[in-house]
Scaffold this motif. Structure first.
Motif, short mmCIF file in Angstrom:
data_model
loop_
_atom_site.label_atom_id
_atom_site.label_comp_id
_atom_site.label_asym_id
_atom_site.label_seq_id
_atom_site.Cartn_x
_atom_site.Cartn_y
_atom_site.Cartn_z
N ILE A 15 36.08 107.31 53.33
CA ILE A 15 37.13 108.31 53.57
C ILE A 15 36.72 109.21 54.72
CG2 ILE A 15 38.31 110.28 52.57
CD1 ILE A 15 38.09 109.00 49.91
N PHE A 16 35.46 109.61 54.68
CA PHE A 16 34.99 110.52 55.72
C PHE A 16 35.09 109.87 57.09
CE2 PHE A 16 32.96 114.02 57.44
CZ PHE A 16 31.93 113.62 58.26
N GLN A 17 34.67 108.63 57.15
CA GLN A 17 34.71 107.94 58.44
C GLN A 17 36.13 107.81 58.94
OE1 GLN A 17 32.68 104.29 59.11
NE2 GLN A 17 31.25 104.78 57.49
N LEU A 18 37.01 107.48 58.04
CA LEU A 18 38.38 107.32 58.50
C LEU A 18 38.98 108.64 58.92
CD1 LEU A 18 39.94 104.64 56.18
CD2 LEU A 18 39.51 104.53 58.60
N MET A 19 38.45 109.69 58.37
CA MET A 19 38.98 110.99 58.77
C MET A 19 38.46 111.37 60.13
SD MET A 19 39.41 113.94 55.95
CE MET A 19 37.69 114.21 55.84
N LYS A 20 37.18 111.15 60.32
CA LYS A 20 36.57 111.59 61.57
C LYS A 20 37.04 110.73 62.74
CE LYS A 20 32.43 112.04 62.74
NZ LYS A 20 31.01 111.75 62.79
N ARG A 21 36.91 109.42 62.56
CA ARG A 21 37.30 108.55 63.65
C ARG A 21 38.56 107.83 63.24
NH1 ARG A 21 32.64 104.72 63.56
NH2 ARG A 21 33.19 104.19 65.67
N CYS A 22 39.07 107.05 64.16
CA CYS A 22 40.29 106.35 63.82
C CYS A 22 40.01 104.86 63.74
CB CYS A 22 41.33 106.53 64.93
SG CYS A 22 42.09 108.12 64.90
N LEU A 23 40.46 104.28 62.67
CA LEU A 23 40.37 102.84 62.61
C LEU A 23 41.77 102.30 62.86
CD1 LEU A 23 38.76 100.34 62.01
CD2 LEU A 23 39.32 100.59 59.63
N MET A 24 41.91 101.62 63.95
CA MET A 24 43.24 101.16 64.32
C MET A 24 43.40 99.68 64.02
SD MET A 24 44.75 103.73 65.89
CE MET A 24 45.78 103.32 67.25
N LEU A 25 44.53 99.37 63.49
CA LEU A 25 44.86 97.96 63.39
C LEU A 25 45.41 97.51 64.74
CD1 LEU A 25 46.65 97.85 59.97
CD2 LEU A 25 44.30 97.37 60.51
N ALA A 26 45.46 96.22 64.89
CA ALA A 26 45.78 95.69 66.21
C ALA A 26 47.16 96.10 66.69
CB ALA A 26 45.67 94.17 66.21
N ASP A 27 48.02 96.50 65.78
CA ASP A 27 49.35 96.87 66.27
C ASP A 27 49.51 98.37 66.36
OD1 ASP A 27 51.12 96.39 63.12
OD2 ASP A 27 49.22 97.32 63.64
N GLY A 28 48.41 99.05 66.51
CA GLY A 28 48.51 100.47 66.79
C GLY A 28 48.74 101.33 65.58
N ARG A 29 48.22 100.94 64.44
CA ARG A 29 48.35 101.80 63.27
C ARG A 29 47.00 102.37 62.91
NH1 ARG A 29 51.92 100.25 59.22
NH2 ARG A 29 53.51 98.84 59.97
N PRO A 30 46.90 103.67 62.81
CA PRO A 30 45.65 104.21 62.29
C PRO A 30 45.67 104.20 60.77
CG PRO A 30 47.05 105.98 63.06
CD PRO A 30 47.81 104.71 63.27
N LEU A 31 44.55 103.79 60.19
CA LEU A 31 44.50 103.73 58.74
C LEU A 31 44.08 105.07 58.17
CD1 LEU A 31 42.80 100.31 58.14
CD2 LEU A 31 45.16 100.90 57.83
N ILE A 32 44.60 105.35 57.03
CA ILE A 32 44.27 106.61 56.37
C ILE A 32 43.79 106.27 54.98
CG2 ILE A 32 45.22 108.77 55.54
CD1 ILE A 32 47.33 108.57 57.62
N ALA A 33 42.76 106.97 54.56
CA ALA A 33 42.28 106.75 53.21
C ALA A 33 42.31 108.06 52.46
CB ALA A 33 40.86 106.20 53.23
N ARG A 34 42.58 107.95 51.19
CA ARG A 34 42.68 109.16 50.39
C ARG A 34 42.19 108.84 49.01
NH1 ARG A 34 48.01 111.59 48.91
NH2 ARG A 34 48.60 109.43 49.16
N ARG A 35 41.58 109.83 48.41
CA ARG A 35 41.21 109.60 47.04
C ARG A 35 42.49 109.57 46.21
NH1 ARG A 35 36.21 111.29 46.55
NH2 ARG A 35 35.50 109.16 46.31
N GLU A 36 42.54 108.64 45.34
CA GLU A 36 43.79 108.47 44.62
C GLU A 36 43.57 108.68 43.14
OE1 GLU A 36 46.85 107.57 46.29
OE2 GLU A 36 47.27 108.58 44.41
N SER A 37 44.58 109.17 42.51
CA SER A 37 44.48 109.28 41.06
C SER A 37 45.72 108.68 40.46
CB SER A 37 44.34 110.74 40.65
OG SER A 37 45.49 111.44 41.04
N LEU A 38 45.50 107.93 39.43
CA LEU A 38 46.64 107.28 38.80
C LEU A 38 47.45 108.30 38.05
CD1 LEU A 38 44.59 104.38 37.32
CD2 LEU A 38 45.93 104.33 39.38
N ARG A 39 48.69 108.03 37.99
CA ARG A 39 49.54 108.92 37.21
C ARG A 39 49.22 108.74 35.75
NH1 ARG A 39 50.14 110.48 41.43
NH2 ARG A 39 51.98 110.81 42.68
N LYS A 40 49.00 109.82 35.09
CA LYS A 40 48.66 109.68 33.68
C LYS A 40 49.83 110.14 32.84
CE LYS A 40 43.92 109.18 33.40
NZ LYS A 40 43.13 109.78 34.45
N GLY A 41 49.65 109.97 31.60
CA GLY A 41 50.66 110.50 30.69
C GLY A 41 51.47 109.40 30.09
#
Lengths: 206, 537
Positions: B430-456
């Motif tokens: 996550i940190f790396q993706l925040m600091k630098r950009c990982l681009m897919l070949a068609d010009g999309r930067p990837l974003i990562a986030r900690r995720e939590s499942l919906r509970k209940g």
């Protein structure tokens, strides 16, 4: 045997064509219910519910139903668009549409696909633009979330409204029923010299 | 529904094994040099390009020039490095490198080469040299270039701190020919085009070898070669199993052990390799000599069976080369599976063990903090491709699942849930993706986030109405059935009207989703993407 992969993918695409995507399903709906429901339109080959991990918990269920023939799938979709189709409850109808490949979680790879990635550092000329894109993505995600919430609210409102209408209508019927049942209507009719037919019974509204 | 398999492969060291030795050191006879070694299921040869994990965010790429073990039994390799553009960006000047271009380190000074432990090798890298130097066999096609992980056409002199496209004769006391393209392509997957196949074939007659071939599942290689276009790479062939083959020279794995003896002829064949006419004769001869008996060997059956199991297995080596080749070249499957053969024991175990259901794994991942959602993925990616992507980018083995598109997901975006091995791995990614950009070949930067499942617990479903309970008693059997069976409403009751109201709402919602996704969001994305300067697809 590259044809193996091509064939696999072609078979998958064919399956997608034969599959119907259902949503607005109640959480009580099970696979067997879906099967029996759609059996009247053709042979149901498989039913798969799409798990919902990230969306709010009260989203209706979705399912992918694979029919035997593409034609059957089309029939299902057209019928369900024409008439409201009820499953396990009323009156919220089930919605059907044609499936697309991205709806399948475990789809096979498309042959001949290449993925490339590239790291950009802050010094790269495109880093700024990439950061902007990232922010845009986040913004869009929030927009989507807001819209989803809005949709759910609207649905609730409609349901409530319909509930009210139903109750009101029902009360009316009940009243009429009770009048018929306890003879008040007949007495009144005699009083006014009107004829009242004796076909009263429980209302057909359930 | 678990279609993701654990990859324990990388965890446990499948054992290290030296290949053929090429003699002891001249200065220090305690040091033993080798031609090749097997490490973590891969066979690495001298002059292979590999990825190294030296603690930097991006794997370093280098060419193995010496493989040796000292008296202390520590296995080492000497590596000449390739520089990434980002590493020498201060010295590039006006030169605009392509996104997958690297530079050979040359000259005298720090940074050209050093000695590393074998354990820091993470995998093979496919590097193609596109230089027009006369010593470089232009043995690659457009397809090769596209398939390659990286290419280089210039070198960076560490002494002069400048790039140049004229190559010196020696780089760190190794002949520069070894850095150029060779007949022995290093691609693990994907057949080499005919030209380089030709080169390899030409070598064989030069080698006077009586070496018995020790190759696994040789028959498949044989078939590949026979078809001409499906030649597997050198590495693969050498991993092929012995199947009662006492064949001669023509089996390509000979090349390795014999190479040092005929190093002179090596360079000469490189030159002659371009003359295809002579090569053609060799091929014919070679093809004729390949026997078909492996097919009858019982050993064959086993590997084939195992390979069939993993027909849908990720066919790449985890390090690189996503499935691009599958489409281009026939016989890739066989080749790929050839590669996999050595990993089969693990794969088998993976299949037979009961996997925890996906939901459970998700929950455990969330508890341990290693559940991450990767956003802005191309929506047409599959889960396996995402796993490969993460492996390539972060050298992390993960499990991934693409979130299915629903009626309200934007068709421009894809999202995937990733389970990392550990919280730290997730954090670092996550940190790396925040600091630098990982681009897919068609010009999309990837974003990562900690995720939590919906509970209940599931909240009640909105929209299904029931009447007062008292009335239920009065309902007849038919009525009860009508409610519980699924049916299409007919326009003769209130149910129909209400149903139609719902349909109306559904259609409305369709329209506003469309408006949001297609009209607004897609346009905004386009506008920003047009500002990208580098060539994205």
């Amino acid at each position: 045997m590259e044809s193996g992969k091509q064939n696999e993918y072609a078979a998958f695409e064919e399956k997608v064509r034969r599959t119907v995507y259902l949503d607005n399903l109640s959480p009580n709906v099970t696979e067997s219910i879906v099967r029996t429901a759609l059996d009247q339109y053709g042979t149901v080959k498989s039913v798969e519910f799409i798990p919902n991990y990230l969306e709010p918990r009260n989203m209706p269920q979705c399912a992918l139903v694979e029919m035997e023939k593409g034609k059957q799938a089309k029939v299902v979709i057209s019928t369900l668009s024409e008439f409201p189709f009820m499953m396990s409850g009323m009156p919220r109808p089930v919605r059907a549409r044609a499936a697309v490949a991205e709806m399948f979680g475990d789809r096979p790879r498309k042959p001949g696909r290449q993925i490339r990635i590239c790291w950009l550092d802050t010094a790269d000329p495109d880093f700024e633009v990439a950061s902007k894109l990232k922010q845009l993505v986040k913004r869009h995600a929030t927009e989507t979330a807001v819209m989803l919430k809005h949709q759910l609210e609207k649905e609730e409102k409609l349901a409530k409204q319909q509930g009210e209408t139903l109750k009101a209508n029902y009360k009316k019927y009940e009243m009429i029923d009770s009048l018929m049942a306890d003879g008040a209507a007949r007495r009144l009719a005699r009083c006014y010299n009107l004829r009242v037919s004796d076909d009263s019974g429980p209302s057909t509204f359930h | 529904m678990s279609h993701i398999r654990e990859k324990h492969r990388e965890e446990k060291n499948l054992g290290f094994k030296w290949g053929t030795s090429i003699g002891a050191g001249a200065k220090n006879s305690d040091i033993m040099f080798y031609e090749s070694f097997i490490f973590k299921g891969e066979e690495y040869f001298v002059y292979d390009c590999v990825y190294f994990d030296l603690g930097q965010p991006e794997a370093s790429i280098g060419k193995l020039v010496k493989l040796f073990v000292g008296p202390d039994h520590v296995k080492k390799v000497k590596v000449v490095w390739f520089m990434r553009p980002s590493e020498i960006r201060n010295y590039l000047g006006d030169y605009e490198p392509r996104w997958n271009e690297i530079f050979l380190a040359s000259g005298h000074g720090r940074g050209v080469s050093n000695i590393n432990l074998v354990e820091s090798i993470v995998g093979k890298c496919n590097v193609v040299c596109t230089s027009n130097d006369h010593r470089n066999p232009q043995a690659y096609s457009e397809a090769d270039l596209r398939r390659a992980d990286y290419f280089f056409c210039c070198h960076f002199d560490v002494g002069e701190l400048a790039i140049s496209d004229t190559f010196p004769d020696m780089v760190d006391r190794v002949k520069v020919e070894h850095f150029f393209n060779k007949k022995t392509e290093q691609k693990l997957l994907g057949p080499i085009n005919l030209k380089s196949n030709v080169k390899r074939q030409t070598q064989r007659p030069n080698l006077s070898s009586k070496i018995k071939v020790v190759t696994k599942s040789n028959g498949v290689t044989v078939k590949d070669d026979n078809s001409g276009s499906r030649v597997s790479s050198l590495v693969k062939e050498s991993k092929v199993e012995p199947v009662s083959m006492t064949k001669q020279v023509h089996l390509p794995s000979e090349n390795i052990p014999v190479r040092p003896k005929t190093s002179n002829s090596n360079s000469s064949t490189q030159h002659s390799g371009s003359s295809q006419c002579e090569a053609r004769d060799e091929i014919d001869k070679a093809e004729v000599k390949f026997p078909k008996d492996p097919l009858t060997s019982p050993d064959e059956v086993q590997p084939y069976k195992k390979r069939k199991l993993f027909l849908d297995e990720r066919t790449n080596d985890k390090v690189h080369n996503f499935d691009g080749q599958l489409g281009h070249d026939r016989g890739i499957n066989i080749d790929n599976q050839l590669v996999q053969v050595s990993r089969v024991p693990d794969d088998d175990r993976r299949n037979w063990f009961e996997q925890q259901p996906w939901e459970q794994r998700l929950e455990r991942a969330q508890e341990s903090g290693s559940l991450v959602s990767l956003e802005n993925v191309d929506p047409s990616y599959t889960s396996e491709e995402v796993e490969d992507l993460v492996w390539h980018a972060f050298n992390e083995k993960v499990e991934a699942k693409m979130i299915e598109q629903t009626t309200f997901s934007c068709p421009c975006y894809g999202k995937a849930l990733i389970i990392f091995k550990s919280k730290e791995a997730a954090n670092s990614a996550i940190f790396q993706l925040m600091k630098r950009c990982l681009m897919l070949a068609d010009g999309r930067p990837l974003i990562a986030r900690r995720e939590s499942l919906r509970k209940g617990a599931k909240v009640g479903f909105v929209g299904h109405l029931t009447v007062d309970k008292l009335q239920l008693q009065r309902q007849t059997e038919d009525m009860k059935k009508a409610k519980s069976t699924s049916h299409a409403s007919q326009p003769n009751n209130i149910e129909f009207d209400m149903g139609m109201e719902w349909r109306l709402l559904q259609l409305q919602s369709d329209m506003w989703w469309k408006a949001l996704h297609e009209q607004r969001q897609a346009k905004e994305i386009e506008a920003v993407r047009n500002q990208l300067k580098m060539k994205w697809q």
